[in-house]
Design a protein around this motif. Structure first.
Motif, PDB file in Angstrom:
ATOM      1  N   PHE C  81       0.843  -1.063   0.063  1.00 31.83           N
ATOM      2  CA  PHE C  81       0.017   0.152   0.031  1.00 31.83           C
ATOM      3  C   PHE C  81       0.999   1.243   0.190  1.00 31.83           C
ATOM      4  CE2 PHE C  81      -4.599  -0.214   0.285  1.00 31.83           C
ATOM      5  CZ  PHE C  81      -4.789  -1.769   0.284  1.00 31.83           C
ATOM      6  N   TRP C 300      -0.911   8.462  -3.956  1.00 31.54           N
ATOM      7  CA  TRP C 300      -1.717   7.781  -3.296  1.00 31.54           C
ATOM      8  C   TRP C 300      -3.087   7.771  -4.100  1.00 31.54           C
ATOM      9  CZ3 TRP C 300      -3.588   4.485   0.012  1.00 31.54           C
ATOM     10  CH2 TRP C 300      -4.813   4.865   0.718  1.00 31.54           C
ATOM     11  N   LEU C 301      -3.483   9.016  -4.737  1.00 27.72           N
ATOM     12  CA  LEU C 301      -4.752   8.898  -5.374  1.00 27.72           C
ATOM     13  C   LEU C 301      -4.634   8.174  -6.490  1.00 27.72           C
ATOM     14  CD1 LEU C 301      -5.221  12.890  -5.309  1.00 27.72           C
ATOM     15  CD2 LEU C 301      -6.486  11.178  -4.139  1.00 27.72           C
ATOM     16  N   LEU C 304      -5.087   3.086  -5.949  1.00 29.78           N
ATOM     17  CA  LEU C 304      -6.189   2.084  -6.037  1.00 29.78           C
ATOM     18  C   LEU C 304      -6.408   1.761  -7.648  1.00 29.78           C
ATOM     19  CD1 LEU C 304      -9.265   2.761  -3.892  1.00 29.78           C
ATOM     20  CD2 LEU C 304      -7.765   0.924  -3.914  1.00 29.78           C
ATOM     21  N   PHE C 307      -3.697  -0.745  -8.342  1.00 29.86           N
ATOM     22  CA  PHE C 307      -4.062  -1.961  -7.830  1.00 29.86           C
ATOM     23  C   PHE C 307      -5.248  -2.646  -8.925  1.00 29.86           C
ATOM     24  CE2 PHE C 307      -2.501  -3.598  -4.302  1.00 29.86           C
ATOM     25  CZ  PHE C 307      -2.240  -2.590  -3.251  1.00 29.86           C
ATOM     26  N   PHE C 349     -13.106   1.375 -10.589  1.00 32.87           N
ATOM     27  CA  PHE C 349     -12.984   0.524  -9.348  1.00 32.87           C
ATOM     28  C   PHE C 349     -14.152  -0.715  -9.349  1.00 32.87           C
ATOM     29  CE2 PHE C 349     -10.176   3.009  -7.967  1.00 32.87           C
ATOM     30  CZ  PHE C 349     -10.445   4.084  -7.336  1.00 32.87           C
TER      31      PHE C 349
END
Lengths: 320, 451, 370
Positions: C81, C300-301, C304, C307, C349
């Motif tokens: 992370f 950080w933005l 995801l 990922f 997402f």
């Protein structure tokens, strides 16, 4: 009458396991009244205690069929490998049936297919007359088919007692609301207390009561095997599938385990045992099924198996 | 038998856990009061400080407890906590805000229902979303579940921010009081419903007495507008009551057949299945309950604010709660609360107090505005600019400290303070039952409660 | 194999796989509404093309960063992370270098190194751009990659190696701590403000005519494509032509082999961090160069989405990460045709969640991967 007598007796029984030999016939007198320590049999205090312990442990075994387990045409492939290929057999009620075969023969896979941990590509599994193929493991367990694991899977962070209390089926307290709300919780507590009695009886039967408050992670391998079996028994099964219950077990413990199994069989439990130790299976089981490369090679009495050339050849080069 | 057991439960609570909790809390509170003295706070200042501390101890304690249900008991790796919190407060706002016509400056209104209804709705909807997330995601292994839950909480945040849901005209034909409702978009929602404290006091008919008490306080202790201070203290107390309620609920849950199965699932789900437990059902129940509790925690946290905006619901808060749980020890309810308290007192609010203390103790000048100026001092061997800059940036640095603490914990004490403590999961003591009726009580109680 | 056979096989697959059916239906709806939009003029071809171009560029960045994440996920067995913050670190290091190279002499070193913290120096004023200050940009990219490598190795030594044998979850939690520490250290040093790093107006651009409008392509777009494709080609060559690359492919491709050989050697792990860290650092720098702004939260933005790309492509598959990145980038960008723009990332997402639920091994798994 206090229970200290019983404790003393069972501890001497535990220490002196040699003397508690249970020939199949001796404790055959089944007294249904399990709660009283009743020395009806004058074959010696220890024997009758063991017998009554069995009675305490054994519940009505619900097998009204001759063959509680019927497996037909089971097939499972992983990638390109056929692990189980057209396996069919029946297990008769109240018997000790052995399932043997060289490494990689498909024994554990067959177990997993029967107990629902794997879904078969083809074939059916019938338990007590009902088609249970492809059901979830918990559904199959709830129908009376219990299993133990090859590598004893104790819940290590939980005590032996917790492990045992986990096992019984139909605990009303497993519904969240019943455990939490005031009035219903009292009923749960009563149920737990009753269950606790049975738990201790089974612990006594397997002679691991002295380990009751130990964390399961601290138990030795052999003790874990006993716990595994005790726990499986508490689910009130009709039939038990034991996956290599004797692996890595010392001879005296092995003897004890066998005695327990035989006693339970007397009560009407059916066993299907996977084992590597040929002698053990040959000497204890009424029927033996031999798997080889995913197929049933031979299926019959120990004598038949012993004389079969196919079996001998299959094992050539492997350990016997 | 049950009476004796409850007695035993209380005994255990009072002898070890409660004393531990009280000691830790006492240390933190005393430290804060002493700091207040150093700042020259009067009574008002001290009370405000304590109220603020209690607030954070309360909310972090509650949320850490809820997370403990998910992770400590059931092994569900949920890093979408803030999403459930946000759902709780947004739904409450939506249900309880007055319509725009009656609501003053607010551009978006709500359905105008009583606050109690709003809170209930918030909790239920949070639980519902827990169901929505858990149903498909239950079978996922832990790290995949983590990713799904954090993605979920971000989607919730996008929804809060979106123009689509910002405001919706409610057709007059429906005959509702509400005129324009919505989530407020990027500007968020003004929480112009009844003050929760007032609503609560009115419900238990203590509002008038409370006002009387305020009068007394005004005359004796705080002559100047005591209401905010006393409100703050009372809210803090209310939160602690909430913590206690969570604790009782979760401990009862843990010491039961249900809790036992959860423990088994966390350790080895296959075994639980092989013993006939429908693990999906248990995981679902635990997840939904935890999500509802998180929703409630979110409601209590944000109700004390005047407004809510989407940036408040970024994943940082989720990670704070995780750090709190790791500090206290996952698996232990007492540990969860302690972790929350310690996190609140030492890592969340603490650094700011340290900064204020240093500034109160020493006459310091202005801090440099950026790192460059701070470092420039070293050229002339003067560390002061750097020190000043560091002090000034303490709100960022506390996050660095939190990160470092987490890494240190995972290396050296991943079980936290009390995680090693195994709380036996049964509703009764598990000692060997005595056959003798009269010795029942003494044999069955005691033992197995705390280790 | 006759057409009838192939058709029959497809029908069988489709019927048996609910995910395939669902995806097929959604895609069908999307295509139909797109076509109708295009025909009716509600959607312009040029805006569609612009969105596709934008999504492609975004996707390249995500893919580049994803390679590193995919490698560490599969070889070290945990979801890192802190990966987004490696990206940010590379971006800051690279930009500081670029500022320094471009502005030295006229500005004091401090503000340059802090990438204009506090508004003391402006990237636009310095003329940072691939055409206006090519040396600065080149050096910046190199330093970005190099710094990220060093950082990744250092963090591994300090934070991850001591608990190498622990569960993936323990490492995941640790990486969250690392992420916090790193991100807010960056904020401590560089300040919280988002600064413009390039003179957006002066970047050369071309307006490519496209039926009913134009698609704007800037020099930075091209630079991004060149760097990204170049690096991906480099990784490809590394994997296919070198011994080390073969070892890594074997490790990643063949789980059984990995299990037999046990925990991977430190050398493989080092290589993983070097390759992954380097790519991520450069990706961060190019990202910032392309979008023209820099802030401490940038990585950080993006995390995801990275990922999502890695999962889509199959953990451990490098080509999968690239492909997954492009798909995710396109999803985030082009989805605005069908759904409100603020839900673009949400759409990406949702794609990731769907994949995790139905096909967690990713869509590219099972093919020749590395």
């Amino acid at each position: 009458m206090s229970d200290t007598d019983e404790e003393v007796v069972s501890s001497t029984a535990a220490a002196d396991s040699e003397s508690v030999t249970t020939d199949a016939g001796d404790t055959g007198v089944v007294t249904d009244d399990a709660s009283e320590v009743d020395t009806t049999d004058d074959a010696g205090g220890a024997d009758s205690v063991a017998g009554d312990a069995v009675d305490a442990v054994a519940t009505d075994v619900d097998v009204d069929r001759e063959t509680p387990l019927e497996v037909e045409g089971l097939r499972k492939t992983f990638g390109g490998i056929v692990a189980v290929d057209e396996v069919s057999f029946d297990v008769e009620a109240g018997t000790l049936t052995g399932l043997i075969g060289p490494n990689g023969a498909g024994k554990s896979t067959t177990f997993n297919l029967i107990t629902g941990m794997l879904e078969p590509d083809a074939g059916t599994v019938r338990f007590n007359g009902e088609d249970v193929t492809g059901l979830q493991p918990h559904e199959i367990a709830n129908r009376g088919l219990a299993r133990t694991f090859q590598i004893a899977r104790e819940l290590e962070e939980m005590t032996v007692l917790e492990n045992m209390m986990l096992a019984p089926k139909g605990q009303s307290g497993e519904a969240l609301w019943r455990s939490v709300l005031p009035i219903t919780r009292e009923a749960v507590e009563r149920e737990e207390a009753a269950q606790l009695e049975r738990v201790w009886e089974v612990l006594d039967f397997f002679e691991i009561d002295h380990l009751a408050e130990e964390y399961a992670g601290n138990l030795s391998g052999g003790q874990r095997k006993l716990l595994e079996m005790a726990r499986a028994l508490l689910t009130d099964p009709d039939m038990l599938l034991l996956d290599e219950p004797f692996a890595g077990v010392n001879p005296s413990l092995e003897k004890r385990l066998l005695e327990h199994i035989h006693e339970l069989r007397e009560e009407g439990y059916t066993f299907l045992i996977v084992e590597h130790d040929m002698d053990l299976i040959m000497n204890n089981c009424e029927r033996v099924i031999v798997l080889h490369q995913g197929r049933v090679l031979k299926d019959g009495t120990p004598a038949t198996i012993r004389e079969s050339e196919d079996v001998i050849e299959a094992y050539l080069g492997g350990e016997v | 038998m049950s009476g004796a057991d409850t007695g035993g439960w209380f005994d255990a609570l009072f002898d070890r856990d409660l004393s531990l909790v009280l000691v830790v809390l006492a240390v933190i509170y005393v430290a804060y009061v002493l700091a207040g003295v150093a700042f020259g706070y009067g009574l008002r200042g001290q009370l405000n400080s304590i109220a603020n501390l209690t607030f954070y101890v309360g909310v972090f304690g509650m949320l850490a407890l809820a997370l403990n249900l998910h992770w400590g008991y059931t092994g569900l790796f949920n890093i979408g906590i803030v999403g459930f919190m946000g759902i709780g407060i947004y739904v409450t706002a939506l249900v309880s805000k007055p319509p725009v016509a009656e609501g003053g400056a607010a551009q978006v209104g709500g359905f105008g229902l009583p606050l109690g209804v709003g809170i209930l709705a918030g909790v239920l909807v949070a639980g519902l979303f827990g169901l929505l997330v858990a149903l498909p995601a239950l079978r996922l292994r832990a790290d995949y579940l983590a990713i799904v839950t954090v993605a979920f909480s971000e989607i919730i945040r996008f929804t809060m921010m979106s123009r689509t849901f910002q405001s919706v005209e409610v057709p007059a034909a429906l005959g509702l009081r509400a005129d324009t409702v919505g989530l407020g978009g990027g500007g968020g929602l003004i929480l112009n419903y009844t003050d929760p404290l007032e609503a609560l006091l009115r419900t238990v008919f203590l509002w008038e007495p409370y006002l009387a008490v305020l009068d007394v306080v005004q005359q004796t202790l705080i002559p100047n507008n005591p209401k905010p201070v006393v409100d703050g203290l009372l809210y803090g107390v209310m939160l602690l009551v909430g913590v206690f309620a969570f604790y009782v609920l979760l401990t009862r849950l843990g010491r039961s057949p249900f809790g036992r199965v959860l423990k088994a699932i966390r350790e080895d789900e296959d075994v639980a299945n092989a013993l006939g437990k429908d693990t999906d059902r248990f995981k679902l129940t635990a997840f939904v309950l935890g999500a509802a509790l998180m929703g409630f925690g979110g409601i209590l946290w944000y109700s004390s604010r005047g407004s809510i905006t989407p940036p408040s619901f970024r994943p940082n808060i989720t990670f704070f709660i995780w750090i709190a749980l790791i500090i206290g020890g996952a698996g232990s309810n007492t540990g969860s609360f302690l972790g929350g308290a310690i996190f609140a007192g030492l890592l969340y609010e603490g650094p700011r107090y340290v900064k204020n203390l240093v500034e109160a103790a020493f006459e310091l000048g202005d801090a440099p505005r950026n790192f460059g100026e701070a470092m420039a001092g070293f050229a002339s061997l003067d560390p002061m600019p750097f020190v000043l800059y560091t002090l000034d940036s303490v709100s960022q640095l506390r996050l660095v400290i939190m990160g470092a603490v987490l890494v240190w914990l995972m290396h050296n004490r991943p079980e936290g303070l009390l995680g090693h403590r195994k709380e036996v999961a049964a509703s009764v003591g598990l000692d060997r039952p005595s056959r003798d009726e009269t010795t029942d009580a003494s044999a069955a109680t005691d033992g197995g409660e705390t280790r | 194999m006759s057409i009838a056979d192939t058709y029959g096989r497809y029908r069988q697959t489709l019927a048996g796989d609910p995910l395939a059916i669902g995806v097929a239906l959604v895609v069908l709806w999307m295509v139909l509404s797109l076509v109708s939009g295009l025909l009716s003029g509600g959607v312009q071809v040029s805006s569609l093309a612009s969105l596709v171009w934008d999504g492609l560029l975004r996707g390249l960045i995500i893919g580049l960063a994803g390679i590193g994440l995919s490698m560490t996920y599969s070889i070290l067995n945990f979801a890192n992370f802190a990966h987004g913050d490696y990206l940010t670190s590379g971006a800051f290091a690279g930009m500081a270098t670029s500022y320094l190279v471009a502005g030295i002499g006229e500005n004091s070193i401090g503000p340059l190194l802090l990438v204009g913290a506090g508004g003391s120096v402006f990237g636009g004023a310095l003329g940072i751009g691939v055409t206006t200050a090519p040396l600065a940009v080149l050096l910046g990219a190199v330093v970005a990659g190099g710094f990220a490598v060093l950082l990744a190795l250092a963090i591994d030594r300090v934070a991850y190696r001591p608990i190498r044998d622990e569960s993936g979850i323990a490492l995941l939690i640790t990486s969250i701590g690392v992420a916090f520490a790193l991100r807010y250290l960056i904020q401590f040093v560089f300040g919280a403000g988002v600064r413009g790093t390039t003179a957006a107006g002066s970047v050369p651009r071309v307006n490519v005519p496209m039926l009913d409008g134009t698609v704007r392509i800037t020099a930075h777009d091209i630079a991004l494509v060149v760097v990204a494709v170049g690096l991906m080609l480099g990784v490809h060559l590394l994997l296919q032509r070198t011994k080390l690359g073969k070892a890594m492919r074997a490790m990643s491709d063949n789980e059984d082999l990995a299990q037999i050989t046990g925990i991977p050697t430190e050398q493989v792990i080092r290589t993983t961090w070097i390759v992954g860290g380097g790519l991520t650092g450069v990706a961060g720098y190019m990202f910032v160069l392309w979008k023209g702004t820099l802030g401490f939260n940038d990585g950080w933005l993006l995390l995801l989405l990275v990922f999502a790309a890695v999962i889509l492509g199959g953990i451990g598959s490098i080509y999968g990460a690239i492909g997954g990145g492009i798909i995710i980038g396109l999803t985030a960008s082009v989805s605005v045709i069908w759904i409100p723009s603020e839900f673009g990332r949400a759409a990406a997402f949702v794609v990731m969640i769907v994949i995790l639920l139905f096909k967690p091994e990713g869509i590219f798994s099972g093919r020749t991967t590395a």
